[in-house]
Structure formats: C-alpha cells, structure tokens
Design a protein around this motif. Structure first.
Motif, PDB file in Angstrom:
ATOM      1  N   UNK A 255      20.881 -54.573  39.891  1.00  0.00           N
ATOM      2  CA  UNK A 255      21.423 -54.649  38.384  1.00  0.00           C
ATOM      3  C   UNK A 255      23.174 -54.235  38.573  1.00  0.00           C
ATOM      4  N   UNK A 256      23.408 -53.470  39.321  1.00  0.00           N
ATOM      5  CA  UNK A 256      24.688 -52.976  39.519  1.00  0.00           C
ATOM      6  C   UNK A 256      25.585 -54.103  40.065  1.00  0.00           C
ATOM      7  N   UNK A 257      25.156 -54.774  41.060  1.00  0.00           N
ATOM      8  CA  UNK A 257      25.811 -56.006  41.793  1.00  0.00           C
ATOM      9  C   UNK A 257      26.168 -57.009  40.642  1.00  0.00           C
ATOM     10  N   UNK A 258      24.920 -57.360  40.049  1.00  0.00           N
ATOM     11  CA  UNK A 258      25.205 -58.507  38.900  1.00  0.00           C
ATOM     12  C   UNK A 258      26.247 -57.997  37.896  1.00  0.00           C
ATOM     13  N   UNK A 259      26.157 -56.981  37.471  1.00  0.00           N
ATOM     14  CA  UNK A 259      27.354 -56.482  36.614  1.00  0.00           C
ATOM     15  C   UNK A 259      28.506 -56.756  37.054  1.00  0.00           C
ATOM     16  N   UNK A 260      28.733 -56.274  38.371  1.00  0.00           N
ATOM     17  CA  UNK A 260      30.119 -56.250  38.760  1.00  0.00           C
ATOM     18  C   UNK A 260      30.463 -57.681  39.235  1.00  0.00           C
ATOM     19  N   UNK A 261      29.740 -58.616  39.379  1.00  0.00           N
ATOM     20  CA  UNK A 261      30.012 -59.986  39.779  1.00  0.00           C
ATOM     21  C   UNK A 261      30.199 -60.744  38.391  1.00  0.00           C
ATOM     22  N   UNK A 262      30.037 -60.198  37.338  1.00  0.00           N
ATOM     23  CA  UNK A 262      30.228 -60.810  36.132  1.00  0.00           C
ATOM     24  C   UNK A 262      31.749 -60.673  35.576  1.00  0.00           C
ATOM     25  N   UNK A 263      32.828 -59.872  36.432  1.00  0.00           N
ATOM     26  CA  UNK A 263      33.984 -59.773  36.223  1.00  0.00           C
ATOM     27  C   UNK A 263      34.786 -59.605  37.377  1.00  0.00           C
ATOM     28  N   UNK A 264      34.895 -60.387  38.378  1.00  0.00           N
ATOM     29  CA  UNK A 264      35.484 -60.022  39.602  1.00  0.00           C
ATOM     30  C   UNK A 264      37.022 -59.902  39.681  1.00  0.00           C
ATOM     31  N   UNK A 265      37.750 -60.248  38.360  1.00  0.00           N
ATOM     32  CA  UNK A 265      39.157 -60.226  38.154  1.00  0.00           C
ATOM     33  C   UNK A 265      39.238 -58.610  38.099  1.00  0.00           C
ATOM     34  N   UNK A 266      38.774 -57.940  37.039  1.00  0.00           N
ATOM     35  CA  UNK A 266      38.837 -56.433  36.707  1.00  0.00           C
ATOM     36  C   UNK A 266      38.126 -55.512  37.721  1.00  0.00           C
ATOM     37  N   UNK A 267      37.094 -55.621  38.265  1.00  0.00           N
ATOM     38  CA  UNK A 267      36.357 -55.163  38.986  1.00  0.00           C
ATOM     39  C   UNK A 267      36.547 -55.271  40.536  1.00  0.00           C
ATOM     40  N   UNK A 268      37.430 -54.491  40.974  1.00  0.00           N
ATOM     41  CA  UNK A 268      38.193 -54.863  42.256  1.00  0.00           C
ATOM     42  C   UNK A 268      37.322 -54.414  43.266  1.00  0.00           C
ATOM     43  N   UNK A 269      36.319 -53.702  43.403  1.00  0.00           N
ATOM     44  CA  UNK A 269      35.422 -53.192  44.420  1.00  0.00           C
ATOM     45  C   UNK A 269      34.054 -52.669  44.019  1.00  0.00           C
ATOM     46  N   UNK A 270      32.901 -52.722  44.764  1.00  0.00           N
ATOM     47  CA  UNK A 270      31.795 -52.388  44.638  1.00  0.00           C
ATOM     48  C   UNK A 270      31.248 -51.807  45.689  1.00  0.00           C
ATOM     49  N   UNK A 271      31.021 -50.319  45.737  1.00  0.00           N
ATOM     50  CA  UNK A 271      30.488 -49.546  47.131  1.00  0.00           C
ATOM     51  C   UNK A 271      29.090 -49.014  46.705  1.00  0.00           C
ATOM     52  N   UNK A 272      28.425 -49.312  47.836  1.00  0.00           N
ATOM     53  CA  UNK A 272      26.992 -48.671  47.760  1.00  0.00           C
ATOM     54  C   UNK A 272      26.886 -47.191  48.366  1.00  0.00           C
ATOM     55  N   UNK A 273      26.372 -46.444  47.821  1.00  0.00           N
ATOM     56  CA  UNK A 273      26.450 -45.024  48.337  1.00  0.00           C
ATOM     57  C   UNK A 273      24.939 -44.915  48.888  1.00  0.00           C
ATOM     58  N   UNK A 274      24.741 -44.721  50.251  1.00  0.00           N
ATOM     59  CA  UNK A 274      23.517 -44.520  50.767  1.00  0.00           C
ATOM     60  C   UNK A 274      22.877 -43.148  50.552  1.00  0.00           C
ATOM     61  N   UNK A 275      21.347 -42.957  50.695  1.00  0.00           N
ATOM     62  CA  UNK A 275      20.609 -41.929  50.170  1.00  0.00           C
ATOM     63  C   UNK A 275      21.203 -41.211  49.316  1.00  0.00           C
ATOM     64  N   UNK A 276      21.435 -41.778  48.173  1.00  0.00           N
ATOM     65  CA  UNK A 276      21.708 -41.182  46.884  1.00  0.00           C
ATOM     66  C   UNK A 276      20.975 -41.801  45.590  1.00  0.00           C
ATOM     67  N   UNK A 277      20.766 -41.154  44.566  1.00  0.00           N
ATOM     68  CA  UNK A 277      20.338 -41.526  43.374  1.00  0.00           C
ATOM     69  C   UNK A 277      21.544 -41.972  42.323  1.00  0.00           C
ATOM     70  N   UNK A 278      21.228 -41.698  41.149  1.00  0.00           N
ATOM     71  CA  UNK A 278      21.996 -42.044  39.917  1.00  0.00           C
ATOM     72  C   UNK A 278      23.014 -41.177  39.751  1.00  0.00           C
ATOM     73  N   UNK A 279      22.989 -39.908  40.437  1.00  0.00           N
ATOM     74  CA  UNK A 279      24.011 -38.844  40.393  1.00  0.00           C
ATOM     75  C   UNK A 279      24.477 -38.279  41.876  1.00  0.00           C
ATOM     76  N   UNK A 280      25.224 -39.538  42.596  1.00  0.00           N
ATOM     77  CA  UNK A 280      25.799 -39.229  43.882  1.00  0.00           C
ATOM     78  C   UNK A 280      26.765 -38.007  43.924  1.00  0.00           C
ATOM     79  N   UNK A 281      27.465 -37.808  42.657  1.00  0.00           N
ATOM     80  CA  UNK A 281      28.442 -36.748  42.550  1.00  0.00           C
ATOM     81  C   UNK A 281      27.922 -35.396  42.518  1.00  0.00           C
ATOM     82  N   UNK A 282      26.631 -35.233  42.450  1.00  0.00           N
ATOM     83  CA  UNK A 282      26.081 -34.218  42.160  1.00  0.00           C
ATOM     84  C   UNK A 282      25.285 -33.961  43.721  1.00  0.00           C
ATOM     85  N   UNK A 283      24.736 -35.087  43.942  1.00  0.00           N
ATOM     86  CA  UNK A 283      23.949 -34.989  45.127  1.00  0.00           C
ATOM     87  C   UNK A 283      24.695 -34.920  46.560  1.00  0.00           C
TER      88      UNK A 283
END
Length: 297
Positions: A255-283
């Motif tokens: 879903x995230x990649x699909x959203x990011x691909x909806x606007x490649x001009x504003x969304x400069x990069x998309x980075x997948x964080x391995x071994x993490x859930x929805x709160x990687x900043x806490x995990x």
C-alpha cells in the motif's frame, strides 16, 4: 509523558481552540545553553500516531539525536498524553486545525515535520492546504486507513464501540491494563515482540489512563478519523520522504509503495525498513535516526 522524557527535555504549553497542548523540547543541559540559542535553531516537529495510549513518547528514542542541531518540538496532540482531553466528538478537521495552530504559535519559519501513520496522512492534507507552513515532510507509514477505498480493518463492530457503557469496557480492557497494552504492542505494532520494553508499556499505560483519554481513542477506533489518502496525495507539493516498516500490519508496504507512486514529483524517496513494524522509530530507533539524519542534510 514527562517522566518518560529523555534527559534535558522538559515540557511547555500552548493554547489551541480545543485546549492546552503540551509539547516537549530541549530545556536543560546538555542541550539548552540558553533559550535564545535554542530559538535560533531550525524547528523539527515530531507528531505521534493515534491509538490507545499514544503520546509524544513514541518519538522519545529518536529526537534527542537532533537536539544539538534543531529546535525539537514533540507535542502530545489534543486528546492524547498530557494535553487537554476535551469531551468531544473528534473529527479530522479538529486535528488539521490544532496542528496548524501549534505550528503557527511555535515556528517562525517553515517547519520540517516527522510524523507517523494516520497523523502523517493528516500532515499531508495540511501541507496541501497550508503549504507555507512546511519545508519538508519525513513520514513513517502514512495512511488514511481507508486508502484506495480499502479499510485498514476495524477489529470491533461499530454498534459495540458506540454502545453506552460498553465503550468504557472496551477502553478499559483494551487500553487501560498492562496485559492488553503489552499484547497490542507485541502482536500488532512491533515486528519482534522481544523489543517491547517495560518502559514502553508503562508510557502507553500512563497516557491511556489520563482522564477522558477514551474519547479520542474511541473516535480513532470507530474510524471517525479515517479517510482515503489517495484522493489527496497527488496534490502534495512539499518535498517528502517516506519510510515504511516492511512488516507493518494494517497498512502494508505494498500500500505504501502504491501511495508513493501516486506522486513521484513530491515524494522524493521511499525506503523500506527491514525487520520493523508500523513503529520503527520505537522498535529500531537507531535505524530511523540514521535515515532522518541522511535526509535532513
């Protein structure tokens, strides 16, 4: 919550149309030599996700890394943490308005925002509506929870959530006891259960037990704050980077990649964080710190 804040951070208060909003910022050594010095630093705003027990604590393992280079602002949003908890029928506009009020009262220049999940999606909507407030968006798993018309999945039927007395019971059983909080963090928010610490459980529990905390949480649970982000994201013009926990539940990385691909001009990069859930900043905060440092240069 103040007792869970890192060394050198204290709280301040601003007043919004829905009541007092508490925020955490560097106030003492080793960060704040003087107020004037801190005020001159570029503002960096951290916005927490929604869900039972949510608060600015969510970002507390990350933002000290930026205290020497930025004026850190980490509010408890209205209805959460130590901020006001009005008895209120919370709607999307309430958060768009109060986040805008917060930025206008605390930031004298366009701000870089770091935000997660539904709050990150609300930030996108606000950046479309009031672009002058923003310099850059660094977003973790942004989702309106009804993206492309696909609901992220309520776990309870609405009649039960809305039933008098039953809503109190749901909140008490689901957010106000230690077992439920630990189980939710381990089973749904983290990729690796062993990373959930007692401090995290205590912080979420303390926030969930604030008077009238159920009102904002139940508005989220009912889906009152959900929307289809795909209907808005194409209008975004602010430079944006998206990070996504590869094992995020409810809102998948597909879903995230699909959203990011909806606007490649504003969304400069998309980075997948391995071994993490929805709160990687806490995990895995050290990974998120490294990524944010890279994109803040």
């Amino acid at each position: 919550m103040l007792q869970f804040q890192p060394p050198g951070f204290g709280h301040k208060v601003i007043h919004t149309s829905l009541g007092a909003m508490v925020y955490y910022t560097q106030t003492n050594a080793p960060w704040a030599v003087s107020i004037a010095e801190t005020e001159d630093l570029p503002p960096l705003l951290f916005l927490h996700n929604f869900g039972g027990g949510a608060s600015a604590y969510e970002w507390s393992k990350v933002y000290p890394a930026f205290a020497s280079t930025h004026r850190v602002l980490a509010p408890d949003l209205i209805g959460w943490g130590e901020s006001a908890h009005p008895v209120w029928d919370y709607q999307i506009r309430d958060y768009l308005n109060t986040i805008a009020e917060f930025i206008m009262q605390t930031c004298h220049q366009p701000v870089t925002v770091v935000a997660s999940s539904l709050t990150a999606a609300l930030t996108i909507r606000l950046a479309i509506k009031q672009p002058d407030l923003f310099q850059k968006l660094l977003l973790i798993c942004p989702s309106g929870f009804d993206d492309f018309g696909q609901g992220a999945g309520r776990r309870l039927p609405l009649p039960i959530i809305n039933a008098p007395l039953l809503d109190n019971l749901i909140y008490a059983l689901g957010a106000e006891n230690e077992f439920a909080v630990r189980n939710f963090l381990q089973s749904f928010l983290f990729a690796k259960p062993e990373r959930v610490s007692q401090e995290m459980v205590d912080a979420y529990l303390t926030s969930a037990q604030q008077p009238n905390a159920k009102f904002a949480a139940l508005a989220f649970l009912r889906g009152d704050l959900y929307f289809d982000l795909s209907l808005y994201i194409q209008q975004l013009r602010i430079p944006t980077m998206i990070f996504w926990g590869e094992q995020a539940q409810f809102t998948s990385i597909k879903l995230g990649r699909r959203l990011a691909n909806s606007n490649i001009h504003a969304i400069r990069d998309f980075y997948a964080i391995a071994d993490a859930g929805v709160l990687p900043h806490l995990e895995v905060p050290e990974v998120v710190i490294g990524l944010l440092q890279q994109y803040l240069k």
